[in-house]
Design an enzyme around this catalytic site. Structure first.
Site, short mmCIF file in Angstrom:
data_model
loop_
_atom_site.label_atom_id
_atom_site.label_comp_id
_atom_site.label_asym_id
_atom_site.label_seq_id
_atom_site.Cartn_x
_atom_site.Cartn_y
_atom_site.Cartn_z
N ASP A 151 0.87 -1.16 0.00
CA ASP A 151 0.00 0.00 0.00
C ASP A 151 0.91 1.22 0.00
O ASP A 151 2.07 1.15 0.38
CB ASP A 151 -0.93 -0.01 1.23
CG ASP A 151 -2.09 0.97 1.06
OD1 ASP A 151 -2.98 0.98 1.91
OD2 ASP A 151 -2.08 1.71 0.05
N SER A 152 0.35 2.38 -0.42
CA SER A 152 1.20 3.54 -0.73
C SER A 152 1.47 4.45 0.45
O SER A 152 2.28 5.36 0.37
CB SER A 152 0.50 4.39 -1.79
OG SER A 152 -0.78 4.77 -1.28
N GLY A 153 0.77 4.23 1.55
CA GLY A 153 0.94 5.14 2.68
C GLY A 153 -0.18 6.15 2.76
O GLY A 153 -0.37 6.79 3.79
N GLY A 154 -0.97 6.27 1.70
CA GLY A 154 -2.07 7.23 1.68
C GLY A 154 -2.99 7.02 2.86
O GLY A 154 -3.29 7.93 3.62
N PHE A 155 -3.42 5.81 3.02
CA PHE A 155 -4.38 5.49 4.10
C PHE A 155 -3.75 5.62 5.47
O PHE A 155 -4.33 6.17 6.40
CB PHE A 155 -4.91 4.08 3.90
CG PHE A 155 -5.94 3.67 4.92
CD1 PHE A 155 -5.61 2.83 5.97
CD2 PHE A 155 -7.25 4.12 4.82
CE1 PHE A 155 -6.56 2.45 6.91
CE2 PHE A 155 -8.21 3.75 5.75
CZ PHE A 155 -7.86 2.91 6.79
N GLN A 212 -11.49 6.71 -5.76
CA GLN A 212 -12.07 7.29 -4.56
C GLN A 212 -13.46 7.85 -4.90
O GLN A 212 -14.02 7.51 -5.94
CB GLN A 212 -11.14 8.38 -3.98
CG GLN A 212 -9.86 7.82 -3.38
CD GLN A 212 -10.03 7.19 -2.02
OE1 GLN A 212 -11.13 7.16 -1.46
NE2 GLN A 212 -8.95 6.67 -1.47
N GLY A 242 -11.48 4.12 -0.01
CA GLY A 242 -12.49 4.95 0.64
C GLY A 242 -13.64 4.15 1.19
O GLY A 242 -14.68 4.67 1.58
N ASP A 276 -7.91 -7.37 1.08
CA ASP A 276 -6.93 -7.48 2.17
C ASP A 276 -7.59 -6.99 3.45
O ASP A 276 -8.47 -6.12 3.41
CB ASP A 276 -5.69 -6.62 1.89
CG ASP A 276 -5.90 -5.19 2.38
OD1 ASP A 276 -6.49 -4.39 1.63
OD2 ASP A 276 -5.51 -4.88 3.53
N CYS A 323 -13.02 -27.70 10.41
CA CYS A 323 -11.78 -27.15 9.86
C CYS A 323 -10.69 -28.20 9.92
O CYS A 323 -10.55 -28.89 10.92
CB CYS A 323 -11.36 -25.91 10.64
SG CYS A 323 -9.83 -25.15 10.05
N CYS A 367 -7.38 -27.44 9.53
CA CYS A 367 -6.09 -26.75 9.62
C CYS A 367 -5.22 -27.35 10.72
O CYS A 367 -5.69 -28.12 11.57
CB CYS A 367 -6.30 -25.25 9.87
SG CYS A 367 -6.56 -24.77 11.59
N CYS A 397 -6.62 -26.88 14.23
CA CYS A 397 -7.82 -27.67 14.55
C CYS A 397 -7.56 -29.17 14.57
O CYS A 397 -8.28 -29.93 15.22
CB CYS A 397 -8.93 -27.35 13.55
SG CYS A 397 -9.53 -25.67 13.75
N HIS A 419 -5.20 -20.36 12.40
CA HIS A 419 -6.56 -20.80 12.07
C HIS A 419 -7.36 -19.71 11.34
O HIS A 419 -8.02 -19.97 10.32
CB HIS A 419 -7.33 -21.22 13.33
CG HIS A 419 -8.79 -21.41 13.05
ND1 HIS A 419 -9.31 -22.54 12.45
CD2 HIS A 419 -9.84 -20.57 13.20
CE1 HIS A 419 -10.60 -22.40 12.26
NE2 HIS A 419 -10.95 -21.21 12.70
C1 LIG Z 1 -9.43 -1.08 6.83
N1 LIG Z 1 -10.06 -0.30 5.79
C2 LIG Z 1 -9.34 0.26 4.78
N2 LIG Z 1 -9.88 1.06 3.84
C3 LIG Z 1 -8.86 1.47 3.05
C4 LIG Z 1 -8.84 2.35 1.99
C5 LIG Z 1 -7.65 2.64 1.36
C6 LIG Z 1 -6.44 2.03 1.80
C7 LIG Z 1 -6.46 1.12 2.87
C8 LIG Z 1 -7.67 0.85 3.49
N3 LIG Z 1 -8.00 0.08 4.59
N4 LIG Z 1 -5.25 2.37 1.22
C9 LIG Z 1 -5.16 3.36 0.34
N5 LIG Z 1 -3.96 3.75 -0.19
N6 LIG Z 1 -6.28 4.03 -0.08
C10 LIG Z 1 -7.58 3.58 0.24
#
Ligand SMILES: CNc1nc2cc3c(cc2[nH]1)N=C(N)NC3
Length: 371
Positions: free
Chosen positions: A93-97, A190, A217, A267, A305, A307, A310, A336
């Site tokens: 992920d880019s760090g935006g969130f 977004q 978003g 994710d 399960c 796994c 379990c 699990h």
């Molecule tokens: C846990 N909820 C969640 N909504 C998200 C929404 C975003 C995200 C990570 C997130 N995690 N990462 C981004 N770079 N943008 C949108």
């Protein structure tokens, strides 16, 4: 291209699709759940255990790895795959969130975001170019564009300005993309719950021709029906021949409902996060293993399960470990929960193959105890 999507089939009963995403570090089937390894580890799990349970791709985090140990350290190690001994695909992920969710953030400008380190309060600055430089050093197979993640709820005016900035930042990410032949860059749509803005964001990003698109978003505190409605008018806007990634989702019901609406990748930190306090996802719903009623329950966490946890350990034993704060306890519960979600994705893919994901949803919701 670094990332390509192979569409296998669409479920005749729903809008769900079966596919394969090909990356420089191998391929993974979709719909896929991606375990989150924020700080270069999926908490308490070894790469071998992740492979054993069928994880095809995992997540890393630009924000966290930039701050600690530093993208320069990881670059010198030969990249994130070598550093953490994971030779399958990685998405970062880019760090935006993280900037908007973790840091007492100061100021968003056109150039980027000024904010304070969430641990020591020091002043920091992240921009589209900086986020791309970090992900380039990490060497992830899929990079995410640096986007603005507005709080929920947000006014239409605020969201409109935010979407337009996210589109300008996406273009800057593309310009700063150093190794497109080795790493795929996904745009992030977004627009919150506003259909017009989702359309605008999707249009802007599709014109930049990314190899995949994320829906951002969402899963930021909005009710599930708001999320499902946003998905219903957003996924059809996205190209059918590219992966669609719903960020931060999620719980078993959201994974099924997202797949039904055409989402390919998910994710969420949920499985490992709730595992740490002994909350388990089982075929009969959630189970809190610290509950006294399991003190002498020598059966498995989940009778349905197969796994490692379990097959070899009882509710009583795991309850004991969790209450005694024994690390082995959260290893067993993490294993699990991850296995449960990865197996749910396999069941979803199987249901798509047999054109019956709608029926599977009914069966699963009934047994798991969803309304
Ligand atoms: C846990 N909820 C969640 N909504 C998200 C929404 C975003 C995200 C990570 C997130 N995690 N990462 C981004 N770079 N943008 C949108």
């Amino acid at each position: 291209a670094a990332i390509t999507y192979e569409h296998i089939k669409t479920c005749k009963q729903t809008g769900a699709r079966l596919g394969i995403v090909h990356t420089p570090h191998g391929s993974f089937e979709t719909p896929a759940f991606m375990p989150v390894g924020t700080q270069a580890t999926v908490k308490t799990m070894s790469p071998e255990e992740l492979k054993e349970m069928g994880a095809g791709i995992i997540l890393g985090n630009t924000y966290h790895l930039w701050l600690r140990p530093g993208n320069d350290v990881i670059k010198e190690a030969g990249g994130l795959h070598k550093f953490m001994n994971w030779d399958r695909p990685i998405l970062t992920d880019s760090g935006g969130f993280q900037v908007f969710s973790l840091s007492e953030f100061r100021k968003i400008e056109e150039e980027g975001v000024h904010f304070r380190h969430h641990l020591n309060g020091s002043k920091l600055f992240l921009s589209p170019e900086k986020a791309m430089e970090i992900q380039n050093d990490l060497g992830s197979d899929i990079m995410m564009a640096f986007d603005e993640c507005p709080p929920y709820p947000a006014t239409y005016e605020y969201m409109k300005a935010s979407v337009e900035r996210t589109s300008r930042w996406a273009e800057r990410c593309l310009k700063a993309h150093a190794r497109p032949e080795d790493q795929g860059l996904f745009g992030i749509v977004q627009g919150g719950e506003f259909e017009e803005l989702r359309k605008q964001s999707a249009k802007d990003l599709i014109s930049l021709d990314f190899p995949g698109y994320a829906i951002g978003g969402l899963s930021v505190g909005e009710p599930k029906d708001v999320m499902n409605r946003a998905l219903e008018f957003t996924t059809p806007l996205l190209p059918a021949n590219k992966p669609r990634y719903l960020m931060g989702v999620g719980s078993p019901d959201s994974l099924i409902d997202g797949a039904i609406r055409g989402v390919d990748m998910f994710d969420c930190v949920l499985p490992t996060r709730i595992a740490r306090n002994g909350t388990l996802m089982t075929s009969e719903g959630r189970l809190v293993v610290k509950n006294a009623k399991y003190e002498r329950d020598f059966g498995p966490l989940d009778p349905n399960c197969d796994c490692y946890t379990c097959k070899n350990y009882s509710r009583a034993y795991i309850r004991h470990l969790i209450r005694a704060n024994e690390t082995f306890g959260i290893r067993l519960t993490s294993y699990h929960n991850l296995y449960f979600l990865l197996r749910l994705m396999e069941q979803i893919r199987e249901a798509i193959r047999n054109d019956r994901l709608g029926d599977f949803r009914e069966e699963f919701f009934e047994q798991y105890g969803f309304n």
